[in-house]
Design an enzyme around this catalytic site. Structure first.
Site, mmCIF file in Angstrom:
data_model
loop_
_atom_site.group_PDB
_atom_site.id
_atom_site.type_symbol
_atom_site.label_atom_id
_atom_site.label_comp_id
_atom_site.label_asym_id
_atom_site.label_seq_id
_atom_site.Cartn_x
_atom_site.Cartn_y
_atom_site.Cartn_z
ATOM 1 C CG ASP A 178 -0.192 -0.360 2.489
ATOM 2 O OD1 ASP A 178 0.978 0.044 2.654
ATOM 3 O OD2 ASP A 178 -0.785 -1.071 3.329
ATOM 4 C CG ASP A 197 9.008 1.006 12.312
ATOM 5 O OD1 ASP A 197 9.340 1.671 11.306
ATOM 6 O OD2 ASP A 197 8.177 0.084 12.267
ATOM 7 C CG ASP A 213 1.392 4.096 4.434
ATOM 8 O OD1 ASP A 213 0.174 3.946 4.273
ATOM 9 O OD2 ASP A 213 2.132 3.225 4.927
HETATM 10 P P1 ATP Z 1 4.060 -2.990 5.129
HETATM 11 O O1 ATP Z 1 2.900 -2.080 4.842
HETATM 12 O O2 ATP Z 1 4.782 -3.466 3.942
HETATM 13 O O3 ATP Z 1 3.727 -4.063 6.093
HETATM 14 P P2 ATP Z 1 5.109 -0.603 6.352
HETATM 15 O O4 ATP Z 1 6.499 -0.249 6.765
HETATM 16 O O5 ATP Z 1 4.452 0.249 5.333
HETATM 17 O O6 ATP Z 1 5.157 -2.113 5.912
HETATM 18 P P3 ATP Z 1 2.911 0.120 8.008
HETATM 19 O O7 ATP Z 1 2.364 -0.596 9.207
HETATM 20 O O8 ATP Z 1 2.083 0.289 6.803
HETATM 21 O O9 ATP Z 1 4.257 -0.658 7.653
HETATM 22 O O10 ATP Z 1 3.426 1.520 8.526
HETATM 23 C C1 ATP Z 1 3.840 2.565 7.666
HETATM 24 C C2 ATP Z 1 4.994 3.321 8.287
HETATM 25 O O11 ATP Z 1 4.594 3.896 9.533
HETATM 26 C C3 ATP Z 1 6.202 2.462 8.631
HETATM 27 O O12 ATP Z 1 7.048 2.279 7.543
HETATM 28 C C4 ATP Z 1 6.850 3.264 9.729
HETATM 29 O O13 ATP Z 1 7.587 4.341 9.202
HETATM 30 C C5 ATP Z 1 5.662 3.831 10.481
HETATM 31 N N1 ATP Z 1 5.236 2.926 11.570
HETATM 32 C C6 ATP Z 1 4.282 1.982 11.524
HETATM 33 N N2 ATP Z 1 4.159 1.347 12.687
HETATM 34 C C7 ATP Z 1 5.060 1.897 13.515
HETATM 35 C C8 ATP Z 1 5.412 1.685 14.874
HETATM 36 N N3 ATP Z 1 4.829 0.741 15.603
HETATM 37 N N4 ATP Z 1 6.373 2.463 15.399
HETATM 38 C C9 ATP Z 1 6.971 3.423 14.650
HETATM 39 N N5 ATP Z 1 6.699 3.657 13.381
HETATM 40 C C10 ATP Z 1 5.747 2.919 12.801
HETATM 41 MG MG MG Z 2 2.425 0.137 4.616
#
Ligand code: ATP
Ligand code: MG
Length: 435
Positions: free
Chosen positions: A56, A135, A58
């Site tokens: 997705d 993170d 963001d």
């Molecule tokens: P994917 O969507 O592929 O699982 P993602 O990195 O995009 O991985 P998301 O949960 O969609 O994960 O979160 C988007 C972004 O928000 C992350 O890349 C990170 O920068 C931030 N983020 C999400 N969860 C956390 C957390 N628990 N602590 C700190 N930052 C976070």
């Molecule tokens: Mg994501």
């Protein structure tokens, strides 16, 4: 926190607009036209840099959620812990987050629990502040729609190139703020094929217990991402390595600790392998099958104890299911339709041994027959059920009416008369002989 920024111009990275979802581009461009800053951030930038298609997209911006809502009619503000705007395009949702600030102001917009967990965090800020709330360094790269550059405050580009997953800031503090980051560390390391930086890896084992403070609904969601995203087996191994699996599934972990000649581990390994394979083939994955597999051994243990205490088999398994499931939902809240499907798969297992009379026909009509049969097959492959029994059911499914009748006819005694009692299959496997 003092920080130096590195800007990677378009010529120095591989992200091209053609790889970005049209809807995400629309959001970025509209925000830009309204004079706001707009960036792609997080997993999508990380995945695009690997040449992979992101799950997705963001967006991060300096527009407040309300300002975002004014720009997009198809927008809803969600969340309490993190207030976000969701912009809807049919089935695609673009998540638009306002930059978070680093310092709590006089208001109550940031709430920290006494154990260090961040409960609410709605202080808005700048990109430079937003970076430090993320993170991992590779999740803190921002793709700027103004000049198509990548903005990097944390050294994420270098870590990305080196295949290193590194938590931003002091890992112990960051895990305490949000223990789910330990699960994310495992998930991303496996999914990306990155190694965990030593400092990021070191505290996990000791801090694993912190996960117990996470609401069960959130852990359920995380658990699904861990096991149903195509890398379940490797994820399972790494979770066990860090003692995280024991927090998510304590009863299953205890069974694995007392394993005998790779049993029941092999059963779980096969179940995970199968579901990873299905994922790779683009087939659908349901959580209940895997969850039924994870909790099968704990279920059997409890059921056997009850049988030894004099309960009949059916009741023992029903009570054991209640016991095992009610303990598990306190950790990972599973929806009722999932636990019901798990029960169906479990309870059908003992019924497979009844191969005489009308019972096999009734079994065949059960909604969860196919899943239960696959489950039986998996047990048989790993020494937990009799392969001949699986063979019987395979033949029975394929047979025509005549053959089915023959297969289910009561066995005859030596005088050629049908035996009075309905026959019962006698599996010879280790597991069955314990029962
Ligand atoms: P994917 O969507 O592929 O699982 P993602 O990195 O995009 O991985 P998301 O949960 O969609 O994960 O979160 C988007 C972004 O928000 C992350 O890349 C990170 O920068 C931030 N983020 C999400 N969860 C956390 C957390 N628990 N602590 C700190 N930052 C976070
Ligand atoms: Mg994501």
């Amino acid at each position: 926190m003092a920080s130096t920024v590195r800007i990677y111009p378009r010529a120095e990275h591989c992200i091209s607009r053609s790889q970005i979802s049209e809807n995400a581009l629309k959001v970025l461009v509209r925000l830009k036209k309204a004079d706001f800053e707009a960036y792609l951030v997080g997993g999508c930038v990380r995945d695009l840099l690997l040449g992979r298609e992101p799950k997705d997209f963001d967006v991060a911006t300096n527009a407040s959620p309300e300002q975002v809502k004014q720009i997009f009619r198809n927008c809803r503000i969600i969340g309490r812990r993190f207030r976000l705007a969701h912009v809807f395009f049919g089935r695609e949702i673009i998540e638009v987050a306002t930059f978070r600030g680093s310092e709590a102001d006089e208001s109550d917009q940031q709430v920290v629990h006494e154990d260090g967990r961040l409960l609410r965090d709605n202080v808005f800020g700048t990109l430079e502040e937003d970076v430090w709330r993320r993170d991992f360094t590779v999740n803190a790269l921002y793709y700027n729609i103004r000049d198509f550059s990548v903005v990097d405050y944390t050294g994420g580009m270098q870590d990305h190139a080196a295949g290193v997953l590194r938590l931003i800031g002091d890992p112990q503090v960051r895990y305490r703020e949000d223990p789910v980051r330990m699960l994310r560390a495992v998930r991303f390391a496996v999914k990306l094929g990155f190694t965990l930086h030593l400092d990021t890896e070191k505290p996990i084992h000791d801090q694993a217990e912190l996960l117990k403070s996470i609401p069960a609904a959130r852990l359920y969601d995380e658990m699904l991402k861990l096991f149903l995203s195509g890398y379940g087996l490797q994820t399972f191994e790494l979770l066990r390595h860090f003692g995280l699996f024991a927090i998510l599934f304590p009863t299953a972990d205890r069974c694995l600790e007392t394993q005998d000649h790779d049993f029941p581990r092999l059963f779980l390994v096969r179940a995970l392998e199968n579901s990873d394979k299905r994922f790779a083939e683009g087939k659908s994955l349901t959580p209940y099958f895997l969850l039924a597999a994870v909790l099968w051994e704990p279920l059997r243990m409890v059921a056997q104890k009850r049988i030894r205490q004099g309960e009949n088999e059916t009741l023992a398994y029903q009570n054991a299911a209640n016991e095992v499931l009610s303990a598990q939902i306190k950790i990972t809240a599973m929806p009722r339709h999932i636990t019901q499907a798990m029960r169906d798969v479990w309870f059908l297992q003992n019924k497979f041994t009844r191969t005489v009379g009308s019972r096999p026909y009734r079994l065949l009509e059960q909604a969860k027959f196919r899943a239960a049969y696959d489950f039986l097959q998996l047990r048989a492959e790993t020494g937990g059920a009799d392969p001949e029994l699986v063979g019987w059911w395979t033949r029975f499914q394929e047979a025509d009416d005549d053959l089915r009748q023959k297969m289910t006819a009561p066995p005859k005694d030596s005088a050629g008369k049908p035996r009075r009692k309905t026959g019962r299959y006698h599996p010879r496997s280790r597991q069955a002989s314990q029962e």
